[in-house]
Write a protein that holds these residues in place. Structure first.
Motif: not given
Length: 465
Positions: A408-412
């Motif tokens: 998730l951290m890589r996608r926001v």
């Protein structure tokens, strides 16, 4: 500085920790006259600065490099001198023991029994010291990681004594050198005991002195200042009126005449650090390509904050009671921060790998409707949130603390983590908060985002009406 709650220890008629305290004295008892002279000066510094002091001196330096090096007067004569120091100055006293058989006799005089760094894993020594009921100062070995101290702590506690201090004194850095890792202070404070930084032995060059240890006393003051800034509860320094002619560890010994000025500086640093522990400081940027201006631009776009729960909104600990009752602890300031975020127009969602009635109850209490539990793969939850709220990735901030949060951290647009997070997560995060999980991190994140969006003052206005 990470805000970790540490309880003070009653020693003599004073409390040592969580406010700054000092452990001061010569490396070894050279003579009764010199020891008392140093003790009187140390007591005067304590009186004039208001900083409590424990007087230290070894009666036997059993770990000297050379067999020809001066070791001290021995236990009986040394304890007699330390008893005189205690009687004349009123200072509590500390010295080290090396074998279990010394514990009981030492405890007759000493207020604090010190376990030398080289002996920090010796079970019988730790147990014997613990059984005396005295405060135990365990010096972390040069060969040990901060987390290794958990085992020494458990040994002492197993004998019925939880009056413990931990001391960082540098870690081996190749041959004949040490390096002071200030992260060790932060990590050891998480055990909940006062942490001391040994500024003199951290300035040592072990064995690099033709049959004795070398050192560089010019490192002592800067390292002591850094340690206080990092959150050390106490500073350990060996002091001498003539370091160049001291019989033990002279090269890294601090000059007695310079002591009071340094103590005043350390006290001032401590006050600055302490004054900020209850405030929400600027977050720490982790990615080198991020600047405050770039981060502010990203934060201005945020419309949704996705929080993990365990380790972010709690400290990560889970207590299981009877009848399958699961207990988690949430911080009231984090809850208030989330409510402020909602009133300011931000959407909030919880996405957690575990399933718990407690999380559902906390979400209901805060008015959070978007709650996803039991999702170790959190990507579907993110996709659903983006679709339902019609958001772009750059309009979302994610807060996580473990590897399951990395996708998730890589996608926001912006990713946050807490100081306790794994190294892998900290490398991925845009920002590491100053406050820990379950201890104000969520509030800090909300404040950071709303300030970037120029909404914080408006959010605060209702409280001043």
């Amino acid at each position: 500085m990470v805000d970790v709650s540490v309880q003070g220890l009653e020693i003599g008629n004073r409390t040592f920790g969580p406010d700054l305290f000092l452990i001061l004295g010569p490396c070894v008892i050279e003579s009764e006259e010199l020891t008392l002279r140093i003790a009187r000066k140390v007591a005067a510094v304590s009186e004039e600065t208001g900083i409590p002091v424990i007087f230290k001196a070894s009666f036997d330096k059993a770990n000297r490099t050379s067999v020809h090096s001066y070791r001290g007067p021995g236990m009986d004569a040394g304890l007699e001198i330390l008893a005189k120091v205690k009687k004349e100055t009123g200072l509590p006293v500390i010295s080290d023991i090396h074998i279990p058989a010394q514990a009981d006799a030492a405890a007759e005089v000493l207020d604090v029994i010190q376990i030398p760094a080289f002996l920090s894993r010796q079970t019988d020594l730790l147990l014997a010291a613990s059984r005396t009921g005295r405060v135990i100062n365990i010096k972390k070995g040069q060969f040990q990681a901060p987390d290794d101290m958990e085992h020494a702590i458990k040994k002492v506690i197993s004998a019925g004594n939880s009056r413990i201090m931990l001391t960082e004194r540098g870690v081996s850095f190749g041959y004949q050198d040490l390096v002071a890792d200030m992260r060790s202070i932060i990590k050891m404070k998480r055990f909940g005991f006062p942490v001391v930084f040994d500024a003199t032995h951290s300035s040592q060059f072990p064995g690099k002195g033709a049959g004795r240890s070398g050192g560089d006393r010019s490192f002592v003051a800067p390292l002591a200042k850094a340690a206080v800034a990092a959150g050390a509860d106490g500073i350990f320094m060996e002091v001498h009126p003539d370091p160049d002619h001291a019989l033990c560890d002279g090269p890294n010994c601090y000059h007695l005449d310079h002591l009071q000025h340094l103590v005043l500086v350390l006290s001032a640093i401590r006050k600055v650090v302490s004054s900020g522990t209850e405030q929400f400081s600027e977050p720490v940027l982790k990615k080198m390509d991020e600047t405050p201006d770039i981060l502010k631009e990203k934060l201005q776009k945020i419309k949704l904050i996705v929080f993990d729960v365990d380790g972010v909104l709690t400290d990560g600990r889970i207590t299981f009671g009877s009848r399958e009752i699961e207990i988690k602890s949430f911080h009231v300031r984090d809850g208030h921060g989330i409510k402020i975020a909602k009133r300011s127009g931000l959407n909030i969602a919880f996405v957690t790998g575990r399933s718990s009635e407690v999380v559902g109850k906390r979400a209901e209490d805060l008015g959070i409707e978007r709650v996803y539990q039991g999702m170790w793969d959190k990507r579907p939850a993110l996709a659903e949130l983006m679709k339902d709220l019609q958001l772009l990735p750059e309009e979302i901030a994610v807060v996580g603390d473990d590897i399951v949060d990395i996708p998730l951290m890589r996608r926001v647009g912006v990713s946050f983590t807490v100081p306790e997070a794994s190294e892998e997560v900290q490398r991925e995060a845009t920002v590491v908060t100053q406050h820990g999980g379950g201890r104000g991190a969520a509030r800090e994140i909300v404040e950071t985002i709303l300030k970037a969006q120029n909404k914080w003052e408006q959010a605060m206005a209702r409280y001043y009406e």
